[in-house]
Design an enzyme around this catalytic site. Structure first.
Site, PDB file in Angstrom:
ATOM      1  N   ARG A 146      43.649  54.865  25.066  1.00 49.79           N
ATOM      2  CA  ARG A 146      43.924  53.644  25.827  1.00 49.79           C
ATOM      3  C   ARG A 146      45.024  52.842  25.142  1.00 49.79           C
ATOM      4  O   ARG A 146      45.890  52.258  25.813  1.00 49.79           O
ATOM      5  CB  ARG A 146      42.656  52.797  25.955  1.00 49.79           C
ATOM      6  CG  ARG A 146      42.919  51.466  26.652  1.00 49.79           C
ATOM      7  CD  ARG A 146      41.691  50.603  26.800  1.00 49.79           C
ATOM      8  NE  ARG A 146      42.038  49.331  27.424  1.00 49.79           N
ATOM      9  CZ  ARG A 146      41.153  48.389  27.785  1.00 49.79           C
ATOM     10  NH1 ARG A 146      39.864  48.583  27.564  1.00 49.79           N
ATOM     11  NH2 ARG A 146      41.567  47.277  28.354  1.00 49.79           N
ATOM     12  N   ASN A 152      37.706  55.261  35.623  1.00 50.89           N
ATOM     13  CA  ASN A 152      39.038  54.780  35.996  1.00 50.89           C
ATOM     14  C   ASN A 152      40.139  55.771  35.620  1.00 50.89           C
ATOM     15  O   ASN A 152      39.906  56.652  34.802  1.00 50.89           O
ATOM     16  CB  ASN A 152      39.300  53.436  35.296  1.00 50.89           C
ATOM     17  CG  ASN A 152      38.887  52.252  36.135  1.00 50.89           C
ATOM     18  OD1 ASN A 152      39.069  52.245  37.343  1.00 50.89           O
ATOM     19  ND2 ASN A 152      38.319  51.240  35.499  1.00 50.89           N
ATOM     20  N   CYS A 181      34.152  51.261  42.606  1.00 46.56           N
ATOM     21  CA  CYS A 181      34.788  50.314  41.687  1.00 46.56           C
ATOM     22  C   CYS A 181      34.082  48.977  41.824  1.00 46.56           C
ATOM     23  O   CYS A 181      33.784  48.540  42.940  1.00 46.56           O
ATOM     24  CB  CYS A 181      36.274  50.169  42.022  1.00 46.56           C
ATOM     25  SG  CYS A 181      37.127  48.949  40.985  1.00 46.56           S
ATOM     26  N   ASP A 182      33.836  48.317  40.688  1.00 47.36           N
ATOM     27  CA  ASP A 182      33.103  47.058  40.741  1.00 47.36           C
ATOM     28  C   ASP A 182      34.014  45.838  40.849  1.00 47.36           C
ATOM     29  O   ASP A 182      33.542  44.712  40.885  1.00 47.36           O
ATOM     30  CB  ASP A 182      32.190  46.920  39.519  1.00 47.36           C
ATOM     31  CG  ASP A 182      32.953  46.833  38.204  1.00 47.36           C
ATOM     32  OD1 ASP A 182      34.194  46.990  38.213  1.00 47.36           O
ATOM     33  OD2 ASP A 182      32.321  46.619  37.162  1.00 47.36           O
ATOM     34  N   HIS A 204      42.170  48.954  43.499  1.00 42.99           N
ATOM     35  CA  HIS A 204      43.011  48.084  42.679  1.00 42.99           C
ATOM     36  C   HIS A 204      44.297  47.709  43.403  1.00 42.99           C
ATOM     37  O   HIS A 204      45.305  47.361  42.769  1.00 42.99           O
ATOM     38  CB  HIS A 204      43.349  48.732  41.322  1.00 42.99           C
ATOM     39  CG  HIS A 204      42.192  48.742  40.369  1.00 42.99           C
ATOM     40  ND1 HIS A 204      42.308  49.157  39.055  1.00 42.99           N
ATOM     41  CD2 HIS A 204      40.890  48.383  40.531  1.00 42.99           C
ATOM     42  CE1 HIS A 204      41.127  49.059  38.450  1.00 42.99           C
ATOM     43  NE2 HIS A 204      40.253  48.589  39.333  1.00 42.99           N
ATOM     44  N   TYR A 250      44.403  42.895  40.567  1.00 45.45           N
ATOM     45  CA  TYR A 250      45.287  43.921  40.004  1.00 45.45           C
ATOM     46  C   TYR A 250      46.664  43.948  40.639  1.00 45.45           C
ATOM     47  O   TYR A 250      47.601  44.521  40.072  1.00 45.45           O
ATOM     48  CB  TYR A 250      44.631  45.305  40.114  1.00 45.45           C
ATOM     49  CG  TYR A 250      43.562  45.531  39.075  1.00 45.45           C
ATOM     50  CD1 TYR A 250      43.856  46.096  37.840  1.00 45.45           C
ATOM     51  CD2 TYR A 250      42.243  45.162  39.323  1.00 45.45           C
ATOM     52  CE1 TYR A 250      42.874  46.298  36.881  1.00 45.45           C
ATOM     53  CE2 TYR A 250      41.254  45.351  38.369  1.00 45.45           C
ATOM     54  CZ  TYR A 250      41.582  45.918  37.148  1.00 45.45           C
ATOM     55  OH  TYR A 250      40.612  46.106  36.198  1.00 45.45           O
ATOM     56  N   ARG A 304      45.238  44.831  25.369  1.00 47.10           N
ATOM     57  CA  ARG A 304      43.827  44.636  25.711  1.00 47.10           C
ATOM     58  C   ARG A 304      42.912  45.656  25.043  1.00 47.10           C
ATOM     59  O   ARG A 304      41.729  45.398  24.845  1.00 47.10           O
ATOM     60  CB  ARG A 304      43.643  44.681  27.236  1.00 47.10           C
ATOM     61  CG  ARG A 304      43.887  43.319  27.873  1.00 47.10           C
ATOM     62  CD  ARG A 304      43.330  43.260  29.270  1.00 47.10           C
ATOM     63  NE  ARG A 304      43.593  41.949  29.852  1.00 47.10           N
ATOM     64  CZ  ARG A 304      43.582  41.694  31.153  1.00 47.10           C
ATOM     65  NH1 ARG A 304      43.315  42.656  32.011  1.00 47.10           N
ATOM     66  NH2 ARG A 304      43.817  40.480  31.608  1.00 47.10           N
TER      67      ARG A 304
END
Length: 444
Positions: free
Chosen positions: A95, A149, A172-173, A202, A264, A284
């Site tokens: 990530r 994701n 997706c939440d 998104h 998003y 992040r």
């Protein structure tokens, strides 16, 4: 009526989300009882940080539930009713590359959007395919609830790879989270709210909001967001970068106010601004390790060697955990509850490709997803969606065909890039660090 308990496998159990998922599962155990929980992660050392806590929660609130911890895929998937999948292929190490490499070239560094989302998606497709193949080796009946994701790319790829598998649900939440925030603004119970929504994951817009009694809240909410800062329901727990994300919903609505955009979309409309605010040395991924992960690990550490919960906090999740359990409940007991769902279009948005995986309001029951027809979308939104869908489709084809050119085309199309030279530079760097997960071939 007593409900039949189920066996669930949590895939990617080492996630910092798992403790709150278990806490929520215990909070909702009368609605969705479990007779067995199988914790599966390829990295059991990571799960070890939270294992004692998860076991203690289950022992305290559901002592009849059997607990299995395994790093073996066959043991994890050979006999379960539901798979709750939240895997992160490459963990935070990858990530970090996803977020930092694009910033070298003045591009958005984000884990699901832009070049970072491309690289993460390419890793996730392979991991998900391995999981689905293993589950289906044992059972066609197991429900796979996938929250991995970037959901848009993963969902489209899985729909291409398993076109007839209606028990493979991609969710997706994020729309759910926005509705929780809407409910707080409106001072209403989120359980009574229903929405109309269209887009890609998104990459979508709310176009209606009302309750089960028929009260229309959309204009009230839209007017509020035009005149007040938008804050998430848990604003006091969020870092500045997340609060800025919600404020950009206000900014987007100051330009086009007929619908309420997903958060998003900021990465596509304000890419240069976001890059300027970003720190290439601290993204992040780093923020998450120092904040959310540390907070969870610290709570879980309190359970080590303990036989009683005592004063140890019970972590719960009013968004991710609640949605995951509610989705499973709706399917298991054929409740046909309404959510924002991902599904093959097939005429739901009637001026958009039928084979696309879109995100709309829909229901979930024993027959899986049933999208609610939306109708046509207007030219502005259709144009944005067609560009984004082309990027997603080319990304999936690049993975399936190992095709460098299609990957380059995908990144060049992405609204956060729009530049062949930058697309090539960032793709080559991402390929270099992702060699253990995906490769591409240059062809004449």
């Amino acid at each position: 009526m007593k409900r039949t308990p189920h066996t669930i496998t949590i895939s990617g159990a080492g996630s910092c989300r798992t403790p709150a998922l278990i806490g929520t599962l215990m909070q909702m155990k009368d609605r969705f009882p479990v007779k067995k929980v199988i914790f599966f992660d390829k990295d059991l050392n990571r799960f070890g940080k939270i294992e004692d806590y998860c076991r203690l929660l289950l022992h305290t609130f559901s002592p009849e539930t059997e607990v299995v911890v395994t790093g073996d895929m066959d043991e994890a998937y050979c006999a379960c009713d539901f798979v709750f999948c939240q895997m992160r292929v490459g963990q935070n190490t990858m990530r970090s590359y996803d977020e930092k490499i694009p910033l070298k070239y003045g591009l958005v560094g984000q884990e699901t959007c832009g070049p970072g989302g491309f690289a993460y998606g390419m890793r996730s497709i392979g991991g998900m395919k391995e999981m689905v193949d293993c589950v289906r080796k044992y059972s066609k009946e197991t429900w796979i609830l996938n929250y991995t994701n970037p959901a848009a790319i993963v969902g489209l790829a899985l729909d291409r790879l398993y076109p007839d598998d209606h028990r493979l649900i991609n969710m997706c939440d994020q729309p759910y989270s926005m509705m929780v925030s809407f409910a707080k603004i409106l001072n209403v119970d989120v359980k009574t709210l229903r929405a109309r929504y269209f887009g890609l994951n998104h990459f979508g817009w709310f176009t209606a909001l009302y309750d089960t009694e028929g009260h229309d809240y959309f204009d009230t909410l839209r007017d509020y967001l035009m005149n007040h800062d938008f804050k998430p329901y848990n604003a006091e727990q969020r870092t500045k970068s997340w609060l800025d994300t919600y404020l950009r919903v206000n900014k987007m609505m100051n330009c086009v106010s007929e619908y309420i955009p997903t958060t998003y979309l900021q990465y596509y409309f304000y890419a240069d601004e976001i890059v300027k605010e970003s720190d290439p040395q601290f993204t992040r991924a780093d923020e998450t390790i120092l904040t959310r992960e540390k907070e969870v690990w610290d709570v879980c550490a309190l359970a080590r060697g303990k036989n009683e919960l005592g004063e140890i906090p019970v972590l719960t999740s009013p968004v991710f955990g609640s949605m995951m359990v509610e989705v499973a409940e709706s399917i298991a007991y054929d409740l046909n509850q309404e959510f924002i769902v991902m599904t093959r279009n097939t005429g739901l948005i009637d001026n958009f490709p039928a084979e696309a995986v879109v995100e709309v309001a829909g229901t979930l029951g024993k027959d899986g997803v049933r999208g609610i027809p939306y109708g046509p979308v207007k030219t502005f939104y259709k144009g944005l969606m067609e560009n984004q869908y082309a990027y997603e489709e080319l990304t999936c084809e690049a993975w399936m065909e190992k095709d460098y050119t299609k990957a380059l085309q995908a990144l060049t199309l992405n609204r956060t890039v729009n530049d062949f030279d930058k697309a090539k530079a960032v793709l080559d760097d991402l390929m270099e660090v992702n060699q253990d997960y995906w490769t591409l071939e240059k062809r004449d």
